[in-house]
Design a protein around this motif. Structure first.
Motif, PDB file in Angstrom:
ATOM      1  N   UNK A   1     -10.655  -4.787 -49.654  1.00 47.33           N
ATOM      2  CA  UNK A   1     -10.967  -3.488 -49.027  1.00 47.33           C
ATOM      3  C   UNK A   1     -11.060  -3.697 -47.511  1.00 47.33           C
ATOM      4  N   UNK A   2     -10.581  -2.731 -46.742  1.00 46.18           N
ATOM      5  CA  UNK A   2     -10.599  -2.861 -45.279  1.00 46.18           C
ATOM      6  C   UNK A   2     -12.003  -3.234 -44.794  1.00 46.18           C
ATOM      7  N   UNK A   3     -12.113  -4.316 -44.008  1.00 49.88           N
ATOM      8  CA  UNK A   3     -13.431  -4.772 -43.531  1.00 49.88           C
ATOM      9  C   UNK A   3     -13.901  -3.993 -42.293  1.00 49.88           C
ATOM     10  N   UNK A   4     -15.177  -4.129 -41.977  1.00 49.59           N
ATOM     11  CA  UNK A   4     -15.775  -3.568 -40.759  1.00 49.59           C
ATOM     12  C   UNK A   4     -16.459  -4.709 -40.005  1.00 49.59           C
ATOM     13  N   UNK A   5     -16.633  -4.511 -38.698  1.00 50.95           N
ATOM     14  CA  UNK A   5     -17.346  -5.494 -37.873  1.00 50.95           C
ATOM     15  C   UNK A   5     -18.663  -4.864 -37.422  1.00 50.95           C
ATOM     16  N   UNK A   6     -19.790  -5.423 -37.878  1.00 51.04           N
ATOM     17  CA  UNK A   6     -21.094  -4.798 -37.633  1.00 51.04           C
ATOM     18  C   UNK A   6     -21.777  -5.325 -36.379  1.00 51.04           C
ATOM     19  N   UNK A   7     -21.002  -5.971 -35.475  1.00 55.62           N
ATOM     20  CA  UNK A   7     -21.569  -6.416 -34.177  1.00 55.62           C
ATOM     21  C   UNK A   7     -20.429  -6.883 -33.278  1.00 55.62           C
ATOM     22  N   UNK A   8     -20.064  -6.080 -32.298  1.00 52.37           N
ATOM     23  CA  UNK A   8     -18.999  -6.519 -31.391  1.00 52.37           C
ATOM     24  C   UNK A   8     -19.241  -5.979 -29.985  1.00 52.37           C
ATOM     25  N   UNK A   9     -18.768  -6.732 -28.989  1.00 52.18           N
ATOM     26  CA  UNK A   9     -18.825  -6.322 -27.579  1.00 52.18           C
ATOM     27  C   UNK A   9     -17.417  -5.973 -27.124  1.00 52.18           C
ATOM     28  N   UNK A  10     -17.221  -4.707 -26.712  1.00 51.71           N
ATOM     29  CA  UNK A  10     -15.910  -4.288 -26.218  1.00 51.71           C
ATOM     30  C   UNK A  10     -15.860  -4.268 -24.703  1.00 51.71           C
ATOM     31  N   UNK A  11     -17.044  -4.343 -24.045  1.00 47.39           N
ATOM     32  CA  UNK A  11     -17.133  -4.214 -22.580  1.00 47.39           C
ATOM     33  C   UNK A  11     -16.630  -2.833 -22.167  1.00 47.39           C
ATOM     34  N   UNK A  12     -16.153  -2.697 -20.931  1.00 52.64           N
ATOM     35  CA  UNK A  12     -15.831  -1.357 -20.420  1.00 52.64           C
ATOM     36  C   UNK A  12     -14.726  -1.473 -19.374  1.00 52.64           C
TER      37      UNK A  12
ATOM     38  N   UNK B   1     -22.906  -0.528 -47.132  1.00 50.89           N
ATOM     39  CA  UNK B   1     -23.992  -0.206 -48.071  1.00 50.89           C
ATOM     40  C   UNK B   1     -25.325  -0.202 -47.321  1.00 50.89           C
ATOM     41  N   UNK B   2     -25.546  -1.195 -46.465  1.00 50.14           N
ATOM     42  CA  UNK B   2     -26.801  -1.261 -45.713  1.00 50.14           C
ATOM     43  C   UNK B   2     -26.922  -0.081 -44.743  1.00 50.14           C
ATOM     44  N   UNK B   3     -25.831   0.236 -44.065  1.00 49.76           N
ATOM     45  CA  UNK B   3     -25.840   1.343 -43.091  1.00 49.76           C
ATOM     46  C   UNK B   3     -25.763   2.718 -43.770  1.00 49.76           C
ATOM     47  N   UNK B   4     -25.652   2.721 -45.084  1.00 50.16           N
ATOM     48  CA  UNK B   4     -25.566   3.955 -45.878  1.00 50.16           C
ATOM     49  C   UNK B   4     -24.355   4.784 -45.453  1.00 50.16           C
ATOM     50  N   UNK B   5     -23.238   4.095 -45.295  1.00 48.88           N
ATOM     51  CA  UNK B   5     -21.960   4.726 -44.981  1.00 48.88           C
ATOM     52  C   UNK B   5     -20.997   4.414 -46.128  1.00 48.88           C
ATOM     53  N   UNK B   6     -19.969   5.251 -46.308  1.00 48.56           N
ATOM     54  CA  UNK B   6     -19.029   4.956 -47.395  1.00 48.56           C
ATOM     55  C   UNK B   6     -18.249   3.670 -47.122  1.00 48.56           C
ATOM     56  N   UNK B   7     -17.899   2.965 -48.182  1.00 44.04           N
ATOM     57  CA  UNK B   7     -16.999   1.820 -48.015  1.00 44.04           C
ATOM     58  C   UNK B   7     -15.621   2.354 -47.654  1.00 44.04           C
TER      59      UNK B   7
END
Ligand code: NCD
Ligand code: ZN
Ligand code: ZN
Length: 343
Positions: A7-18, A297-303
């Protein structure tokens, strides 16, 4: 040929800067991640919902991925108010608030100077059910840098968890067995992210045979018994641990410097690097839970409801990658990575 579809993964901590680097950081993180929790430690930081939405729009202006969605985060300061939290929750664009102890890490100067200063804000976060994300290190000059996470758990985190028993808390980028043990024994409202580099490396990689600045990040890499505890946690199948790259780019010059910045760049090969670790542990069957299920699941968002396919086919990481007008040296620069994501 070995392939792995998850299933498509998510990244729960990233720095994109600006600014002019966004095009590069957003392209790399948006290659296959569905969502990412976007760290707010800009200069000046993202302190309220208006600033979060403006930052969201700057990201979306350069986001050409049809599947990537940034999830915004507020940066807590001594002056954050309960109204700031309510507005953030109501916006539908802000998914957490981040606590940087002042002085703990890159761009944390405006962070919280004493956790007690934000107890009423934490109370509101608990009421509003907005997750608290922690950079979990104390900053006292007399505490050894290798002990700062452990000390934070004892001195700050335990009392906070006791005082706010239903507040959802993510201990970010954990680096110690102490953190693994703490999270494992805590309630289901306490979880942790783990980076690829803390799974792949320990402090020997950074310090033996010469100092390697691109491995320097905070919390700093620890000894191998801690690395082993992190590997066990990530590959255990426990829903309390999930993927957060903490990909944190700095220019080549800012890293290769007499006072080099903290942060490692992994967005060019995030799931590919995690896959190596899970394969070494004979736990490729646990990668999907860690990368794609436990976080939402922890963030209570859909997979996510689509998938990506990894292929075991070695490729070479470039020595440098574009980073606005500069370059960034990615982790594994000039070396091979065993997995790639099929286009
Ligand atoms: N991890 C790091 O070493 N650096 C991060 C900040 C952070 O996540 O602590 C950065 O913004 O560069
Ligand atoms: Zn941090
Ligand atoms: Zn970070």
């Amino acid at each position: 040929m070995t392939t792995l579809t998850i299933t498509r993964p998510d990244d729960w901590h990233v720095h994109l800067r600006d600014g002019n680097v966004l095009e590069d950081t957003v392209r790399d993180i948006g290659r296959y991640f569905g969502r990412a929790i976007i760290m707010p430690n800009l200069v000046p930081p993202v302190m309220n919902t208006d600033q979060a939405i403006e930052y969201y729009e700057r990201i979306q202006q350069v986001n050409s991925s049809k599947t990537f969605e940034p999830l915004m985060v507020l940066y807590l300061t001594d002056s954050t108010t309960s109204d700031d939290i309510r507005a953030a929750k109501a916006s539908g664009k802000v998914f957490a608030a981040k606590l940087y102890p002042a002085g703990a890490t890159t761009n944390s100067a405006s962070g919280v100077t004493d956790i007690k200063n934000i107890y009423s804000v934490l109370e509101t976060m608990q009421e509003e059910d907005l997750p608290l994300l922690l950079h979990g290190e104390v900053t006292d000059s007399h505490i050894d840098i290798f002990d700062r996470e452990k000390e934070y758990i004892e001195r700050i985190l335990k009392p906070v968890v006791a005082k706010f028993p239903t507040l959802r808390i993510v201990l970010e980028h954990i680096t110690t067995k102490d953190a693994v043990d703490f999270v494992n024994q805590a309630g289901s409202n306490v979880a942790a992210t783990i980076t690829a580099h803390h799974l792949l490396f320990n402090r020997n990689h950074m310090l033996v045979g010469g100092i390697r600045p691109h491995y320097f990040c905070l919390p700093v890499l620890k000894r191998n018994i801690h690395q082993q505890a992190l590997i066990e946690a990530a590959t255990s199948g426990s829903t309390k641990f999930f993927l957060g790259t903490d990909s944190a780019p700095h220019t080549k010059e800012a890293k290769e410097n007499a006072c080099g910045c903290a942060g490692s760049y992994t967005a060019h090969a995030a799931i590919e690097l995690y896959a190596e670790v899970f394969e070494q542990e004979n736990a490729l069957d646990k990668l999907e839970g860690f990368a794609s299920f436990h976080g939402p699941d922890f963030y209570q968002l859909p997979r996510n409801n689509d998938s990506i396919t990894l292929v075991k086919e070695s490729w070479s990481v470039p020595a440098t990658m574009p980073f606005g007008d500069d370059t960034v040296v990615p982790i594994r620069a000039g070396e091979d990575i065993q997995w790639q994501v099929k286009a």
